[in-house]
Design a protein around this motif. Structure first.
Motif, PDB file in Angstrom:
ATOM      1  N   ARG A 412      44.569  34.437  48.954  1.00 39.20           N
ATOM      2  CA  ARG A 412      43.817  34.297  47.705  1.00 39.20           C
ATOM      3  C   ARG A 412      44.637  34.701  46.482  1.00 39.20           C
ATOM      4  O   ARG A 412      44.183  34.546  45.353  1.00 39.20           O
ATOM      5  CB  ARG A 412      42.529  35.126  47.780  1.00 39.20           C
ATOM      6  N   GLY A 413      45.850  35.235  46.685  1.00 36.30           N
ATOM      7  CA  GLY A 413      46.711  35.561  45.556  1.00 36.30           C
ATOM      8  C   GLY A 413      46.164  36.667  44.677  1.00 36.30           C
ATOM      9  O   GLY A 413      46.254  36.584  43.453  1.00 36.30           O
ATOM     10  N   LEU A 414      45.620  37.715  45.281  1.00 40.10           N
ATOM     11  CA  LEU A 414      44.977  38.780  44.509  1.00 40.10           C
ATOM     12  C   LEU A 414      45.977  39.852  44.095  1.00 40.10           C
ATOM     13  O   LEU A 414      46.787  40.309  44.897  1.00 40.10           O
ATOM     14  CB  LEU A 414      43.837  39.405  45.315  1.00 40.10           C
ATOM     15  N   ILE A 415      45.892  40.260  42.840  1.00 34.70           N
ATOM     16  CA  ILE A 415      46.780  41.253  42.243  1.00 34.70           C
ATOM     17  C   ILE A 415      46.010  42.540  42.031  1.00 34.70           C
ATOM     18  O   ILE A 415      44.845  42.531  41.624  1.00 34.70           O
ATOM     19  CB  ILE A 415      47.338  40.735  40.892  1.00 34.70           C
ATOM     20  N   LEU A 416      46.656  43.670  42.306  1.00 34.22           N
ATOM     21  CA  LEU A 416      46.012  44.970  42.113  1.00 34.22           C
ATOM     22  C   LEU A 416      45.941  45.297  40.624  1.00 34.22           C
ATOM     23  O   LEU A 416      46.942  45.199  39.904  1.00 34.22           O
ATOM     24  CB  LEU A 416      46.787  46.046  42.868  1.00 34.22           C
ATOM     25  N   GLU A 417      44.758  45.672  40.169  1.00 34.78           N
ATOM     26  CA  GLU A 417      44.548  46.026  38.771  1.00 34.78           C
ATOM     27  C   GLU A 417      43.798  47.353  38.687  1.00 34.78           C
ATOM     28  O   GLU A 417      42.856  47.574  39.437  1.00 34.78           O
ATOM     29  CB  GLU A 417      43.727  44.945  38.048  1.00 34.78           C
ATOM     30  N   ASN A 418      44.220  48.197  37.769  1.00 33.84           N
ATOM     31  CA  ASN A 418      43.538  49.473  37.539  1.00 33.84           C
ATOM     32  C   ASN A 418      42.681  49.366  36.281  1.00 33.84           C
ATOM     33  O   ASN A 418      42.877  50.078  35.286  1.00 33.84           O
ATOM     34  CB  ASN A 418      44.551  50.606  37.414  1.00 33.84           C
ATOM     35  N   ILE A 419      41.717  48.463  36.334  1.00 32.26           N
ATOM     36  CA  ILE A 419      40.859  48.191  35.181  1.00 32.26           C
ATOM     37  C   ILE A 419      40.085  49.441  34.756  1.00 32.26           C
ATOM     38  O   ILE A 419      39.890  49.690  33.570  1.00 32.26           O
ATOM     39  CB  ILE A 419      39.877  47.053  35.512  1.00 32.26           C
ATOM     40  N   ASP A 420      39.644  50.230  35.726  1.00 29.32           N
ATOM     41  CA  ASP A 420      38.778  51.376  35.438  1.00 29.32           C
ATOM     42  C   ASP A 420      39.546  52.686  35.312  1.00 29.32           C
ATOM     43  O   ASP A 420      38.941  53.742  35.182  1.00 29.32           O
ATOM     44  CB  ASP A 420      37.711  51.501  36.532  1.00 29.32           C
ATOM     45  N   GLY A 421      40.865  52.612  35.347  1.00 25.98           N
ATOM     46  CA  GLY A 421      41.678  53.816  35.246  1.00 25.98           C
ATOM     47  C   GLY A 421      42.626  53.916  36.422  1.00 25.98           C
ATOM     48  O   GLY A 421      42.381  53.358  37.499  1.00 25.98           O
ATOM     49  N   PHE A 422      43.721  54.626  36.214  1.00 21.94           N
ATOM     50  CA  PHE A 422      44.719  54.789  37.267  1.00 21.94           C
ATOM     51  C   PHE A 422      44.263  55.822  38.288  1.00 21.94           C
ATOM     52  O   PHE A 422      43.312  56.566  38.038  1.00 21.94           O
ATOM     53  CB  PHE A 422      46.062  55.170  36.639  1.00 21.94           C
ATOM     54  N   PRO A 423      44.917  55.850  39.471  1.00 21.02           N
ATOM     55  CA  PRO A 423      44.491  56.772  40.524  1.00 21.02           C
ATOM     56  C   PRO A 423      44.291  58.182  39.981  1.00 21.02           C
ATOM     57  O   PRO A 423      45.017  58.600  39.073  1.00 21.02           O
ATOM     58  CB  PRO A 423      45.641  56.712  41.538  1.00 21.02           C
ATOM     59  N   PRO A 424      43.255  58.877  40.505  1.00 25.87           N
ATOM     60  CA  PRO A 424      42.512  58.569  41.740  1.00 25.87           C
ATOM     61  C   PRO A 424      41.394  57.540  41.605  1.00 25.87           C
ATOM     62  O   PRO A 424      40.710  57.260  42.580  1.00 25.87           O
ATOM     63  CB  PRO A 424      41.929  59.931  42.120  1.00 25.87           C
ATOM     64  N   THR A 425      41.158  56.987  40.423  1.00 24.90           N
ATOM     65  CA  THR A 425      40.153  55.932  40.292  1.00 24.90           C
ATOM     66  C   THR A 425      40.580  54.719  41.114  1.00 24.90           C
ATOM     67  O   THR A 425      41.739  54.317  41.081  1.00 24.90           O
ATOM     68  CB  THR A 425      39.980  55.527  38.822  1.00 24.90           C
ATOM     69  N   ALA A 426      39.634  54.156  41.841  1.00 25.84           N
ATOM     70  CA  ALA A 426      39.954  53.042  42.735  1.00 25.84           C
ATOM     71  C   ALA A 426      40.345  51.806  41.949  1.00 25.84           C
ATOM     72  O   ALA A 426      39.805  51.544  40.868  1.00 25.84           O
ATOM     73  CB  ALA A 426      38.753  52.734  43.623  1.00 25.84           C
ATOM     74  N   PRO A 427      41.271  51.008  42.477  1.00 29.08           N
ATOM     75  CA  PRO A 427      41.666  49.761  41.809  1.00 29.08           C
ATOM     76  C   PRO A 427      40.687  48.644  42.122  1.00 29.08           C
ATOM     77  O   PRO A 427      39.768  48.792  42.946  1.00 29.08           O
ATOM     78  CB  PRO A 427      43.033  49.479  42.425  1.00 29.08           C
ATOM     79  N   VAL A 428      40.881  47.507  41.485  1.00 28.64           N
ATOM     80  CA  VAL A 428      40.171  46.280  41.821  1.00 28.64           C
ATOM     81  C   VAL A 428      41.214  45.211  42.086  1.00 28.64           C
ATOM     82  O   VAL A 428      42.409  45.419  41.850  1.00 28.64           O
ATOM     83  CB  VAL A 428      39.213  45.850  40.692  1.00 28.64           C
ATOM     84  N   PHE A 429      40.760  44.055  42.579  1.00 33.03           N
ATOM     85  CA  PHE A 429      41.700  42.982  42.924  1.00 33.03           C
ATOM     86  C   PHE A 429      41.224  41.681  42.293  1.00 33.03           C
ATOM     87  O   PHE A 429      40.084  41.273  42.457  1.00 33.03           O
ATOM     88  CB  PHE A 429      41.829  42.850  44.441  1.00 33.03           C
ATOM     89  N   ARG A 430      42.135  41.067  41.562  1.00 31.26           N
ATOM     90  CA  ARG A 430      41.812  39.856  40.833  1.00 31.26           C
ATOM     91  C   ARG A 430      42.974  38.883  40.918  1.00 31.26           C
ATOM     92  O   ARG A 430      44.108  39.280  41.169  1.00 31.26           O
ATOM     93  CB  ARG A 430      41.531  40.168  39.360  1.00 31.26           C
ATOM     94  N   LYS A 431      42.670  37.630  40.669  1.00 30.09           N
ATOM     95  CA  LYS A 431      43.760  36.668  40.533  1.00 30.09           C
ATOM     96  C   LYS A 431      44.422  36.877  39.181  1.00 30.09           C
ATOM     97  O   LYS A 431      43.839  37.468  38.267  1.00 30.09           O
ATOM     98  CB  LYS A 431      43.247  35.246  40.676  1.00 30.09           C
ATOM     99  N   SER A 432      45.645  36.411  39.056  1.00 29.02           N
ATOM    100  CA  SER A 432      46.341  36.472  37.773  1.00 29.02           C
ATOM    101  C   SER A 432      45.750  35.381  36.885  1.00 29.02           C
ATOM    102  O   SER A 432      45.803  34.205  37.217  1.00 29.02           O
ATOM    103  CB  SER A 432      47.837  36.241  37.970  1.00 29.02           C
TER     104      SER A 432
END
Length: 988
Positions: A412-432
């Motif tokens: 699915r070509g998903l890229i890791l994004e820290n939309i809600d903040g960097f660790p320890p906040t969990a990332p999300v995965f989105r296409k570019s």
């Protein structure tokens, strides 16, 4: 002062070498005392004249001009020497050494300037030929460069001439020495050296000696001049062009990624899974930094040895010429290990991609004859930790794979994004996300897939911080930065470039006018559905069919593919889970932007439309704006394909034209098609030629139908276009060429399958499609001489010649309204047949119908009629449900409880028999037989009867399907020819 570092580097010289150096130095001093003019070959009065770290946003275009005031020309190794006499040494804004360039040969014995430049500079149109080609080692914005003697050559005359600029540490600028004016304090650094516009730092003093940093000032007209006196006036690029250079090539001193790593210009500035797979297949040769989060092995496949790791050598690279003094490019060791040098960060320390499994060890060398001995290898933090839930910069499994291999065979070509903040906040995965038509977002609504970024400059800054760091600490400052932040000028240029990415391109104010794209019949039907019953325009109504200022939570995140048993994507956001709304995306060029939705969860446009008829959408907060799901198939049997045709019409196609009849010439252009071995139209092979490479000329073959064009190449196999070529119908002939109303006519041509209308001179006619190349019809009432047309779902064919209508034929005609009806089994549909009569014709007309599906009736009112219309009502029958599974029979209706004495006698007989046989401790078979007989006797004596037979099955309902019903009107005067007219009934 750099000479101090040189002394440290030369500690390994023997006493004999030191004595020789002293002897040579003493001899040079004697010569200087004896000569009345300055001596050549000492390099003492050579000095840096001008430096440029980049131009028009391209930091690979660099040059350094060195002036020979005293004519010292011994720069390279001399006879019997293996090391250059002088070299350039480069430092970044923190003071770390980032590279060396040792001169491979001498310069002419003159006092001309020497041009040391990068290959990208040399590639500029009209550029003077550099006297030396160097790597792009000048650090943008802030740094230091020194022209100095090579301490590994004992014969080198001591000389240090440096320029410090920008934010380089003031306490490390040191002093210059060896010039005609002795030691000169360098002082604070001079101005920053940007890579934007055409800017260099140029020395202002004309003296022969060294000068402080402040003597170098900003120069907006660089003068890169070589020994031959040739120079170049570098043209100033537009802001958009400079932004494009930054976008495609600038790493911002990070991990090697650029914006173009995830936004591919040739792929609509998106990152489809096919591109990821193609690039990963070559990663061992390219060390593509997109895959910097990979490990070897990964948790799910062999993976690749990547990460950004630290290599430390036992000592500085001391290889002989042609080694330039710094490890570069791909490096290998005897253990079979391999890595790629990203940059040098100290005389003995390098950041390398890979080199951990197997680990670099022993002697490492590059392709430039440079080598060194490994002291240590330390893993970086950008790859996932094996056996741990801790992620690195990316999640390779979610980038390259999916549990749904049927729909997403390439992931699915998903890229890791820290939309809600960097660790320890969990990332999300989105296409570019693609970057087309960003300039069409109005009203202040944000950017990014969830609209959470306020402006494009913040978008660019966030992307650099998210995707470019050398470690997960993401420090942009300090003594060991992970990247540099873009400057305000760079951000403005990148914004200008991103806003220029319109599709369609150009400045035509009408370029988004949908009438320019809605061409075929299917596209027109799709347009009508899009803005009508399908409700697509509720959200997609802006200039580029985005434009809504709202964001919606449509339930995409709740689909099964994202669940724990499938691709297991984390919630967006974590709390409350799945509550995030996403922005409305523009739709121009949508056919080329799959997979679709923010998480690439819909493989095709058909899957997108199916989602809006799913329970995931129906149960989402966003569905309240649409009164529930959008059942596209219910709009019409072709509605889904028609809406897709409309969206394909507003998308780029690699072929032109996009529609045509069999035999139409088509040109297909794409670098992906170079070396094509086969071309087909929706599976039908076509002949073709390829000239020049990547440009294919072909014709629509006989038998082709509407669908994608497939090009097969040796390297990548079949490549299917994302848009469809529409094969329109064509009339090649008809016979006879003339006739009266009611006369039979046979039309010959191509692609008549699914024809919806036939007309003579604009008057609709009844017809039958015999096959894809033949239609039989009759000349309709009211027809006039003119062309014949055949209309299908893919377009209308017009005859090249006219059919001549001769006098005669029936004195009336029929016109149905509507000509097609949809009905559910069990419901009724009505058609009104309007009667057109010749003047004076007033006969009663009696209507009848043939071709009704099973379990369907029809009636006419009035019938007969002398009027001008009659209404037909078609009544269908609901289809019966399956009968329930049979249950136990109930007692017969005539069962009598007065038979209880007989039941009692039967029971008593059985008890006595059992008691009599008790002593034998077993029950003989005759007892069972007697018991069975008794039970049957009791049932028979109970006054009842056998259960009634099951009721007959209900009659079957009207079957589903598309039916052609023929209505015939006959005059009360038998000499008048009857008239028939077909209509369509679609039963669901």
């Amino acid at each position: 002062m750099y000479d101090e570092y040189g002394k440290e580097e030369a500690k390994g010289m023997t006493n004999r070498h030191k004595n020789l150096q002293f002897t040579y130095t003493l001899a040079i001093g004697v010569v200087l005392l004896l000569c009345s003019s300055r001596a050549f070959a000492t390099n003492d009065e050579n000095h840096i004249q001008e430096i440029m770290a980049g131009v028009n946003g391209n930091s690979k275009i660099q040059f350094i001009v060195i002036k020979q005031e005293g004519g010292g020309n011994f720069w390279g190794p001399q006879a019997g020497e293996t090391q250059s006499r002088v070299m350039l040494v480069f430092f970044d804004a923190t003071g770390r050494e980032t590279g060396k360039f040792k001169f491979p040969h001498n310069v002419p014995l003159d006092t001309n300037t020497q041009l040391i430049a990068t290959q990208d500079f040399a590639n500029l149109t009209g550029a003077p030929t550099p006297d030396f080609i160097m790597p792009p080692l000048l650090n943008p914005i802030g740094g230091k460069v020194c022209f100095t003697n090579n301490p590994l050559n004992i014969n080198a005359f001591p000389r240090t001439d440096c320029v410090s600029y920008g934010s380089f540490p003031a306490d490390q600028t040191g002093s210059d020495s060896g010039g005609c004016n002795g030691v000169v304090s360098a002082g604070p650094p001079t101005a920053a050296l940007p890579i934007m516009n055409t800017v260099s730092l140029k020395r202002t003093s004309t003296s022969c000696g060294s000068v402080p940093n402040t003597d170098f000032t900003i120069n907006t007209t660089p003068t890169p001049t070589n020994d031959a006196g040739k120079t170049l006036l570098i043209p100033l690029g537009t802001q958009v062009a400079q932004g494009e250079n930054l976008f495609n090539g600038e790493t911002f001193q990070g991990n090697g990624r650029t914006c173009a790593s995830c936004h591919i210009a040739s792929l609509n500035f998106a990152l489809p899974p096919s591109n990821i797979q193609s690039r990963f297949s070559n990663v061992s040769a390219t060390f593509d930094p997109l895959f910097i989060g990979e490990t070897n092995p990964s948790s799910f496949d062999p993976g690749f040895d990547f990460n950004l790791n630290t290599l430390v050598l036992t000592q500085t690279v001391s290889s002989a010429a042609p080694c330039s003094g710094t490890l570069q490019g791909i490096i290998t060791s005897g253990s079979g290990a391999k890595a790629k040098v990203l940059t040098q960060v100290s005389p003995t320390t390098y950041l390398v991609l890979g080199g951990m499994n197997p680990a670099l060890s022993g002697t490492v060398s590059d392709s430039n004859s440079c080598s060194g001995t490994v002291m240590s290898m330390t893993a970086g933090s950008l790859s996932a930790i094996a056996g741990s839930s801790v992620l690195g910069l990316e999640d390779p499994k979610r980038m390259r794979t999916s549990a749904d291999t049927a729909n997403f065979p390439q992931g699915r070509g998903l890229i890791l994004e820290n939309i809600d903040g960097f660790p320890p906040t969990a990332p999300v995965f989105r296409k570019s996300p693609h970057l087309l038509n960003l300039n069409q977002r109005f009203g202040g609504f944000g950017f990014g897939l969830s609209g959470s970024v306020p402006d494009l400059q913040s978008f660019a800054t966030g992307a650099v911080t998210q995707h470019f760091p050398r470690t997960l600490a993401r420090n942009s400052g300090g003594s060991d930065p992970d990247f540099r932040l873009p400057t305000s000028d760079e951000l403005a240029a990148m914004e200008a470039f991103m806003r220029s990415l319109d599709f369609p391109a150009g400045t035509d104010p009408n370029k988004f006018n949908l009438s320019n794209f809605v061409i075929t019949a299917a596209q027109q039907r799709g347009f009508n559905a899009f803005f009508g019953a399908a409700k697509c325009s509720f959200c997609h109504s802006g200039t580029a069919l985005g434009g809504s200022l709202a964001a919606f939570n449509t339930g995409v995140v709740n689909q099964t593919i994202n669940s724990a048993g499938m691709d297991n994507l984390p919630c967006e956001p974590a709390s409350p889970c799945g509550s995030r709304a996403f922005s409305v995306r523009q739709l121009f060029n949508i056919a080329n932007l799959g997979p679709f939705f923010h998480d690439s969860s819909a493989a095709t446009l058909k899957d997108v439309l199916a989602f809006y008829n799913s329970s995931f959408f129906a149960n989402s907060p966003g569905s309240q704006f649409f009164s529930g799901p959008i059942n596209t198939p219910a709009i019409g049997p072709t509605a889904t394909d028609d809406i897709i045709a409309f969206m394909e019409g507003i998308s780029f196609s690699p072929f032109a034209p996009t529609f045509g009849t069999v035999g139409t010439g088509v040109t297909i252009t794409s670098t992906n098609f170079t070396g094509a071995t086969a071309v087909s139209f929706n599976g039908v092979a076509a002949t073709f030629t390829e000239n020049p490479p990547g440009t294919i000329t072909t014709t629509v073959p006989a038998g082709a139908t509407t669908g994608p064009i497939t090009v097969t190449t040796p390297g990548s196999g079949p490549l299917k276009t994302t848009t469809r070529f529409t094969v329109t119908p064509a009339i090649t002939s008809f016979a006879p060429a003339n006739g009266q109303v009611g006369a039979g006519v046979t039309i010959t041509g191509t692609n008549f399958t699914g024809a919806t209308a036939v007309s003579f001179g604009g008057r609709a006619a009844a017809f039958t499609v015999s096959n894809s190349g033949t239609v039989t019809t009759t000349v309709p009432f009211g027809a006039a001489t003119g062309p014949i047309t055949v209309t299908t779902l893919d377009g209308t064919a017009i005859s090249a010649t006219s059919f001549t209508v001769t006098p005669g034929g029936p004195p009336f005609g029929l016109t149905p309204t509507p000509s097609s009806q949809n009905v559910s089994a069990g419901a009724s549909a009505t058609y009104t047949f309007n009667v057109s009569r010749n003047p004076g014709f007033a006969d009663n007309l009696t209507f009848s119908v043939t071709g009704l599906p099973g379990a369907t009736t029809a009636s006419f009112s009035p019938n007969p009629t002398s009027g001008n219309s009659s209404t037909m009502t078609v009544t269908t029958t609901a289809r019966a449900q399956l009968a329930p599974w049979p249950t136990l029979w109930p007692p017969p209706a005539n069962f009598s409880v007065r038979a209880w004495p007989l039941w009692a006698i039967c029971l008593l007989v059985m008890v006595l028999l059992a008691h009599w046989e008790r002593a034998r401790r077993h029950i003989p078979r005759w007892v069972f037989a007697t018991g069975a007989f008794a039970v049957l006797l009791c049932i028979g004596c109970g006054g009842g009867s056998a259960p009634p037979p099951p009721p007959p099955p209900p009659p079957p309902g009207t079957p589903p399907g598309t039916f052609t019903i023929t209505v015939t009107a006959a005059s009360s005067n038998s000499s008048v020819q009857p008239v028939s007219m077909p209509v369509t009934l679609i039963v669901k």
